[in-house]
Design an enzyme around this catalytic site. Sequence first.
Site, PDB file in Angstrom:
ATOM      1  N   ARG A 189      13.207 -14.471   3.934  1.00 44.06           N
ATOM      2  CA  ARG A 189      12.651 -12.993   4.379  1.00 44.06           C
ATOM      3  C   ARG A 189      12.981 -12.811   5.636  1.00 44.06           C
ATOM      4  O   ARG A 189      12.324 -12.334   6.526  1.00 44.06           O
ATOM      5  CB  ARG A 189      11.215 -12.893   3.944  1.00 44.06           C
ATOM      6  CG  ARG A 189      10.685 -12.807   2.342  1.00 44.06           C
ATOM      7  CD  ARG A 189       9.256 -12.734   2.370  1.00 44.06           C
ATOM      8  NE  ARG A 189       8.478 -13.748   2.867  1.00 44.06           N
ATOM      9  CZ  ARG A 189       7.386 -13.831   3.163  1.00 44.06           C
ATOM     10  NH1 ARG A 189       6.496 -12.834   3.150  1.00 44.06           N
ATOM     11  NH2 ARG A 189       6.826 -15.337   3.578  1.00 44.06           N
ATOM     12  N   LEU A 231      15.187 -10.793   6.999  1.00 44.10           N
ATOM     13  CA  LEU A 231      15.163  -9.211   7.360  1.00 44.10           C
ATOM     14  C   LEU A 231      13.879  -8.867   7.591  1.00 44.10           C
ATOM     15  O   LEU A 231      13.504  -8.163   8.609  1.00 44.10           O
ATOM     16  CB  LEU A 231      16.104  -8.514   6.343  1.00 44.10           C
ATOM     17  CG  LEU A 231      16.149  -7.199   6.547  1.00 44.10           C
ATOM     18  CD1 LEU A 231      17.290  -7.088   7.966  1.00 44.10           C
ATOM     19  CD2 LEU A 231      16.769  -6.301   5.588  1.00 44.10           C
ATOM     20  N   ILE A 264     -15.483  -0.200  -4.501  1.00 46.02           N
ATOM     21  CA  ILE A 264     -14.410  -0.610  -5.431  1.00 46.02           C
ATOM     22  C   ILE A 264     -14.387  -2.314  -5.658  1.00 46.02           C
ATOM     23  O   ILE A 264     -14.117  -2.484  -6.708  1.00 46.02           O
ATOM     24  CB  ILE A 264     -13.114  -0.064  -5.177  1.00 46.02           C
ATOM     25  CG1 ILE A 264     -13.270   1.413  -5.265  1.00 46.02           C
ATOM     26  CG2 ILE A 264     -12.194  -0.442  -6.275  1.00 46.02           C
ATOM     27  CD1 ILE A 264     -13.540   2.128  -6.151  1.00 46.02           C
ATOM     28  N   GLY A 265     -15.009  -2.931  -4.794  1.00 49.75           N
ATOM     29  CA  GLY A 265     -15.100  -4.381  -4.839  1.00 49.75           C
ATOM     30  C   GLY A 265     -14.777  -5.192  -3.567  1.00 49.75           C
ATOM     31  O   GLY A 265     -15.924  -6.032  -3.333  1.00 49.75           O
ATOM     32  N   SER A 266     -13.733  -5.126  -2.854  1.00 53.57           N
ATOM     33  CA  SER A 266     -13.691  -6.048  -1.620  1.00 53.57           C
ATOM     34  C   SER A 266     -14.109  -5.423  -0.402  1.00 53.57           C
ATOM     35  O   SER A 266     -14.146  -3.917  -0.618  1.00 53.57           O
ATOM     36  CB  SER A 266     -11.914  -6.103  -1.710  1.00 53.57           C
ATOM     37  OG  SER A 266     -11.172  -5.130  -1.424  1.00 53.57           O
ATOM     38  N   GLU A 297     -15.527 -10.174  -2.687  1.00 48.97           N
ATOM     39  CA  GLU A 297     -14.293 -10.727  -3.228  1.00 48.97           C
ATOM     40  C   GLU A 297     -13.829 -11.492  -1.952  1.00 48.97           C
ATOM     41  O   GLU A 297     -12.621 -11.806  -1.873  1.00 48.97           O
ATOM     42  CB  GLU A 297     -13.376  -9.741  -3.496  1.00 48.97           C
ATOM     43  CG  GLU A 297     -13.787  -8.961  -4.598  1.00 48.97           C
ATOM     44  CD  GLU A 297     -12.653  -7.961  -5.222  1.00 48.97           C
ATOM     45  OE1 GLU A 297     -11.493  -8.126  -5.002  1.00 48.97           O
ATOM     46  OE2 GLU A 297     -13.152  -6.785  -5.700  1.00 48.97           O
ATOM     47  N   GLU A 357       2.207   0.697 -14.530  1.00 47.34           N
ATOM     48  CA  GLU A 357       3.545  -0.079 -13.797  1.00 47.34           C
ATOM     49  C   GLU A 357       4.588  -0.097 -15.215  1.00 47.34           C
ATOM     50  O   GLU A 357       5.611   0.290 -14.549  1.00 47.34           O
ATOM     51  CB  GLU A 357       3.016  -1.317 -13.333  1.00 47.34           C
ATOM     52  CG  GLU A 357       3.863  -1.762 -12.653  1.00 47.34           C
ATOM     53  CD  GLU A 357       3.550  -1.837 -11.157  1.00 47.34           C
ATOM     54  OE1 GLU A 357       3.602  -2.699 -10.257  1.00 47.34           O
ATOM     55  OE2 GLU A 357       2.763  -0.561 -10.753  1.00 47.34           O
ATOM     56  N   HIS A 384      -7.033   3.520   3.132  1.00 48.53           N
ATOM     57  CA  HIS A 384      -5.653   3.043   3.462  1.00 48.53           C
ATOM     58  C   HIS A 384      -5.403   3.487   4.971  1.00 48.53           C
ATOM     59  O   HIS A 384      -4.415   2.968   5.742  1.00 48.53           O
ATOM     60  CB  HIS A 384      -4.465   3.859   2.740  1.00 48.53           C
ATOM     61  CG  HIS A 384      -4.550   3.405   1.091  1.00 48.53           C
ATOM     62  ND1 HIS A 384      -5.317   4.282   0.339  1.00 48.53           N
ATOM     63  CD2 HIS A 384      -4.002   2.174   0.548  1.00 48.53           C
ATOM     64  CE1 HIS A 384      -5.287   3.734  -0.674  1.00 48.53           C
ATOM     65  NE2 HIS A 384      -4.274   2.355  -0.567  1.00 48.53           N
ATOM     66  N   CYS A 428     -10.197   2.973  -2.995  1.00 48.87           N
ATOM     67  CA  CYS A 428      -9.959   1.678  -3.378  1.00 48.87           C
ATOM     68  C   CYS A 428     -10.811   0.457  -2.655  1.00 48.87           C
ATOM     69  O   CYS A 428     -11.738   0.700  -1.942  1.00 48.87           O
ATOM     70  CB  CYS A 428      -8.377   1.295  -3.040  1.00 48.87           C
ATOM     71  SG  CYS A 428      -7.720  -0.007  -3.761  1.00 48.87           S
TER      72      CYS A 428
HETATM   73  N1  GLN Z   1     -11.546  -4.646  -6.773  1.00 44.76           N
HETATM   74  C1  GLN Z   1     -10.421  -4.701  -6.053  1.00 44.76           C
HETATM   75  C2  GLN Z   1     -10.565  -4.489  -4.508  1.00 44.76           C
HETATM   76  O1  GLN Z   1     -11.416  -3.769  -4.476  1.00 44.76           O
HETATM   77  C3  GLN Z   1      -9.306  -3.676  -6.642  1.00 44.76           C
HETATM   78  C4  GLN Z   1      -8.198  -3.939  -5.949  1.00 44.76           C
HETATM   79  C5  GLN Z   1      -7.019  -2.746  -6.183  1.00 44.76           C
HETATM   80  O2  GLN Z   1      -7.402  -1.941  -6.813  1.00 44.76           O
HETATM   81  N2  GLN Z   1      -5.899  -2.886  -5.969  1.00 44.76           N
HETATM   82  O3  GLN Z   1     -10.007  -5.125  -3.838  1.00 44.76           O
HETATM   83 ZN    ZN Z   2      -7.336   0.382  -6.070  1.00 50.52          ZN
END
Ligand code: GLN
Ligand code: ZN
Length: 756
Positions: A15, A17, A431-433, A484, A605, A695, A727
């Site tokens: 990696r 570059l 969402i979790g983390s 998480e 995907e 994000h 997310c």
């Molecule tokens: N449960 C995961 C988190 O919260 C979901 C991650 C994801 O959707 N990419 O990190």
């Molecule tokens: Zn997500």
Amino acid sequence: MRTSVIGYPRVGALRELKFATEKYFRKEISADELQSTAKDIRKSQWLVQKVSDLDFIPSNDFSFYDNMLDTAVLFNIIPNRYSDLGLSALDTYFAMARGYQGEAGDVKALAMKKWFNTNYHYMVPEIDDSIELKLTGTKPFDEFAEAKALGVQTKPVLIGAFTFLKLLRYMGTKTAEDYTEAVINAYSGLLGRFGSAGAEWVQFDEPYLVYDLAEKDIALFEKLYSGILSSKKKVKVLLQTYFGDLRDCYGSVSSLDFDGIGLDFTEGNKTFELVTENGFANGKLLFAGVVNGKNIWKNNYKTTLSLLTELKAKGIDTVISTSCSLLHVPYTLKNETKLPKKYTGHFAFAEEKLLELAELKELSECDYTNAGAFKVNAALFESRPDCFDPAVQERVAKINDSDFTRLPEFSARETVQKKEFDLPVFPTTTIGSFPQTADVKANRTAFRNGGISVEQYVEFNRKKISECVELQEEIGLDVLVHGEFERNDMVEYFGEQLNGYLFTEKAWVQSYGTRCVKPPLIWGDISRDKPMTVEWSLYAQSLTKKPMKGMLTGPVTILNWSFPREDISLKESAYQIALAIRDEVLDLEANGIRIIQVDEAALREKLPLRKSDWYSEYLDWAISAFRLVHSGVKAETQIHTHMCYSEFTDIIKAIDNMDADVITFEASRSDLLILDSLKESDFKTEAGPGVYDIHSPRVPSVQEIKTALDKMLEKISPEKLWINPDCGLKTRGIAETTASLKNLVEAAKELRNENS
Ligand code: GLN
Ligand code: ZN
């Protein structure tokens, strides 16, 4: 027979570059230093390919960020907002790729999109009426000359006119058709210049041809290439396709004046049939994509050579080629020092695929059945150590229809669960983390390196979990998560605990720009020895009276973010993983976890490129795999799922058919159009469209969240709406996370007041 590679990876075997580019972004090295690293990488790759005796070596497959972006710049397609910054050419290019914030101005990056059905992402160039599409850049010529100076004759590679026009984003009133003349001129100009520079072949990549094509598309394709090819003098033109077959345009492609046609025999289900039924155009070279450019398994010489023999028997002049660019596989096995030979012997990364091409070339010219290389290869496919687990196979074979059906059906469960949980209307969750702060990562690394004991590792994570639970209680969220902290990556974490997985050290693949991923390898049948997440979830649940969500990754996502097996179908692998995750779901439930979230971030995907194949080849088993995961739970147990996008208007029935009780998804960056289709399709699953974008470090105001929610309520009935970010929060800091979630809870309260 000769050999060809469609494109080579370019971030450097270690990696280099990526690291140089990121240093350049941080202003730690100069543009010249970055250019010199790039030059070294190109040089070493050309030489590796040359010593491997490859006949058609690509050039212009290098990129500082992305080939679509390179092509746009080559043709002067630079929106004013970037050129107005007055930066150097290189910095303007990076501004388009990543946005720019500084003295010269503040502009966002171009949009990024998945490159066909791969995990590579390209930049979507924008063209508006003020832009004159013309050949202004020199990158392909410079790189051709650079290789030539090293004594390497290359085949320059460019994204073809049709694919390029189809993927452009048109910002003004003009459409693809309005640019045909300009594009013909630009590509003709390219051919002319390559002719003078001494190129023998030029490769035009046209993967867009493997989509379902309308007549209008085919007409555009024909018009473009009748024009471009009419100017062809010295240089030969290879039309290169990949990721599928040409069932809609095989005739057109054959009748145009190409000198070579590249067909994908690996992913193109109908390629062989097309060639057999329609023949192959006389006098043209067939570049046969037989060495898989997307996966890491050794080529099966027996299959490949018998195909090549058949093509030869048909009198077709064939070049042995990769199925697509090798961009999608890691560099070399040489950097894998930990994996035992009994496994690595079965793999071929980019460099090893060069060796395969060389061997295939030799074998194709002799009576190969007695050749040493052939026998060695054949033996590999007969012995796969540690691969098969009869118990797993038997379990998969025994799956029957009732295993895909959760009972009672949705509406009955919904009623039971409303009673069971007694949550407020508009329940709030995440969402979790939670933020993966430096100490969290350090704890994992120390444990991995043997620096701390299991007890120390667990104790630290427990402390983090209890802080996380306390924080969520204080914020006032309704359904909690453990955070998480034990997870590096949502797929790797499970892969490491499942039988059947292998992990690499340096097998990086470019995902976009300087970002690379290291997908784990599915080696054998997948099974689970013991619970993987139960202890963490139970500990977290013990700290609160509120429901604690168990947190799992779904089978389709685990499969799609791994290198899959080739000796069994994707469906079978998905079912194996689904059974392992199903056991985890049932263990969580048996231990008193009442809400379980199964993330399917990567469900879309591997959606086939042709709509006609969506269900039959993919969604039918993908959705079934998800259903298999949760069909065994009680009515009272609530199943959530999460997706990182809201692009599911076109597969909305399939999403609803996953039969989860609640789905949360990314919606804050898209325009909430998805809400219309939820309403239109009478979507039954309860839904939590993300109310703010995780994000970005921005803290959304209560008002902003409230406005988003009001919009959602126009389309989703109140008893079905959940409130959550879009997310996981792992990339965020604690301060902004706390502030954002407080605002989210406040907005929920206001909404409840107004709706009570
Ligand atoms: N449960 C995961 C988190 O919260 C979901 C991650 C994801 O959707 N990419 O990190
Ligand atoms: Zn997500």
